[in-house]
Write an enzyme that holds these catalytic residues in place. Structure first.
Site, short mmCIF file in Angstrom:
data_model
loop_
_atom_site.label_atom_id
_atom_site.label_comp_id
_atom_site.label_asym_id
_atom_site.label_seq_id
_atom_site.Cartn_x
_atom_site.Cartn_y
_atom_site.Cartn_z
N SER A 150 42.74 43.78 38.42
CA SER A 150 41.81 42.66 38.30
C SER A 150 42.04 41.89 37.01
CB SER A 150 40.37 43.18 38.31
OG SER A 150 39.46 42.19 37.91
N ALA A 151 41.72 40.61 37.03
CA ALA A 151 41.78 39.79 35.83
C ALA A 151 40.78 40.23 34.77
CB ALA A 151 41.54 38.32 36.18
N THR A 152 39.82 41.09 35.15
CA THR A 152 38.86 41.58 34.16
C THR A 152 39.53 42.39 33.06
OG1 THR A 152 38.37 43.52 35.52
CG2 THR A 152 36.90 41.63 35.75
N PHE A 161 24.39 32.34 36.38
CA PHE A 161 24.23 33.14 35.17
C PHE A 161 24.82 32.41 33.96
CE2 PHE A 161 24.23 36.36 38.59
CZ PHE A 161 22.95 36.88 38.37
N ASN A 217 27.12 40.82 45.06
CA ASN A 217 27.31 40.83 43.61
C ASN A 217 28.27 39.75 43.14
OD1 ASN A 217 25.75 43.17 42.48
ND2 ASN A 217 26.91 44.26 44.06
N LYS A 252 39.71 49.51 35.95
CA LYS A 252 40.97 48.88 36.36
C LYS A 252 42.03 49.02 35.26
CE LYS A 252 39.80 47.41 40.45
NZ LYS A 252 40.45 47.96 41.65
N ASN A 269 31.05 48.99 51.26
CA ASN A 269 31.05 47.86 52.18
C ASN A 269 31.99 48.01 53.37
OD1 ASN A 269 29.18 46.41 50.70
ND2 ASN A 269 30.73 45.55 49.35
N GLY A 293 28.75 41.04 29.85
CA GLY A 293 30.14 41.32 30.19
C GLY A 293 30.91 40.12 30.71
N TYR A 334 33.46 48.25 35.09
CA TYR A 334 34.38 47.95 36.18
C TYR A 334 35.76 47.59 35.64
CZ TYR A 334 36.83 44.97 39.52
OH TYR A 334 37.80 44.40 40.31
N PHE A 347 43.31 50.00 47.36
CA PHE A 347 42.19 49.06 47.20
C PHE A 347 40.86 49.78 46.92
CE2 PHE A 347 44.91 47.19 50.57
CZ PHE A 347 45.20 45.96 50.01
N ASN A 401 39.93 35.58 41.50
CA ASN A 401 38.66 35.61 42.25
C ASN A 401 38.88 35.29 43.72
OD1 ASN A 401 37.86 35.03 39.30
ND2 ASN A 401 35.92 35.56 40.27
#
Length: 308
Positions: A93-95, A187, A167, A122, A2, A263, A118, A49, A148
């Site tokens: 990331s919080a993921t 979703f 996404n 991280k 991007n 996920g 993903y 990043f 987010n």
């Protein structure tokens, strides 16, 4: 990916400052090394990043995510070591909290795991940096766990411009509001949340930027590695975000309910006390600010950085 050179042109227009940049794949060790060599001893720190970043897409393209995110990170860290640049702020990331997500805000001591490729990239990158710090006490690392990010610069001149179908939720909502996309797919509406849709901690991108400045400033006195959440400490559901964007834009924003996305988890929200204590940082912007600034960007630039 991007990246758009026009965004850097606009940054220079907004700030009135000349920005030096190089268009290089971070996995290209030869070109990356040349950049480090050209900067020399004046290089204070790195903010990393460069990564692919969509949860859903990572499940469809795991090899691409591991190759890009992990190979790129290792290439960068080797180069940093060679040129004795041992300070880094990493975009995590919080993921990484994975299934630790429950109904309470998560602090940095929560167990970490991941439910998608993903998130694993991280988590693994954080662990690599922790191992580097253990092996060499000269390294100073700030792992920033974003929640987010949304919104845009208040000028409406720079913002998120995903290539193709977005996404992430809010860029998609913005494109529905401006008429580029017909409707939003939500979703899942059967999570254990007030309206059944997923709840996330949305943070204004300008608050996120201030958090990075504070982290860079902290590197001078930091010892070793620190992990910090960057969020607001307050969660909003998908349908709440749609309602807020409707108010900001005046658009209808039609949506349909779809199945859960593999996920995903129901509730993800930050406990942000540590960032306040370590960096003196707290998020300032409201949900209304996020949506207003996002709409200003999207309505002024319906095609993003691309010509009409």
């Amino acid at each position: 990916c991007n990246s758009m050179p026009e965004s850097l042109t606009r940054v220079m227009q907004i700030t009135g400052k000349k920005l030096e940049y190089h268009e290089v794949d971070v996995r290209d060790a030869v070109k990356l090394r040349a950049i480090f060599e050209s900067i020399g001893s004046s290089l204070f720190a790195v903010v990393h990043f460069a990564a692919l970043k969509a949860v859903g897409e990572s499940g469809q393209k795991p090899l691409e995510y591991y190759e890009n995110n992990l190979t790129g990170a290792l290439s960068l860290f080797r180069c940093m070591k060679e040129f004795n640049c041992k300070r880094i702020v990493f975009s995590s990331s919080a993921t990484v909290y994975g299934q630790a997500a429950g109904k309470e805000p998560m602090n940095e001591t929560f167990p970490i795991s991941a439910t998608n490729p993903y998130g694993r990239t991280k988590l693994y990158t954080e662990e690599i940096l922790r191992d580097i710090c253990k092996s060499d006490p000269e390294w100073k690392v700030v792992n920033l766990r974003y929640f987010n990010p949304t919104g845009a610069h208040t000028s409406g001149r720079i913002g998120e411009d995903p290539a193709g179908i977005p996404n992430n939720l809010m860029p998609f909502v913005a494109k529905v509001a401006v008429g580029t996309l017909a409707h939003l797919t939500v979703f899942g509406d059967d999570y254990d949340t007030p309206d059944g849709t997923g709840v996330r901690d949305f943070i204004h991108v300008m608050d996120l930027a201030r958090g990075h400045v504070a982290a860079i400033n902290k590197l001078e006195t930091l010892q070793g590695e620190v992990v910090l959440n960057l969020g607001t400490g307050k969660g909003h559901s998908v349908l709440e975000m749609v309602a807020a964007m409707r108010k900001a834009s005046g658009a209808e924003i039609p949506y349909k309910i779809g199945p859960r996305r593999e996920g995903d988890v129901g509730f993800v929200c930050a406990e942000t006390t540590k960032a306040q204590e370590v960096l003196g940082w707290t998020a300032q912007a409201s949900l209304e600010d996020m949506c207003t600034d996002l709409w200003r960007w999207q309505s002024s630039n319906p095609n993003g950085y691309r010509p009409s």
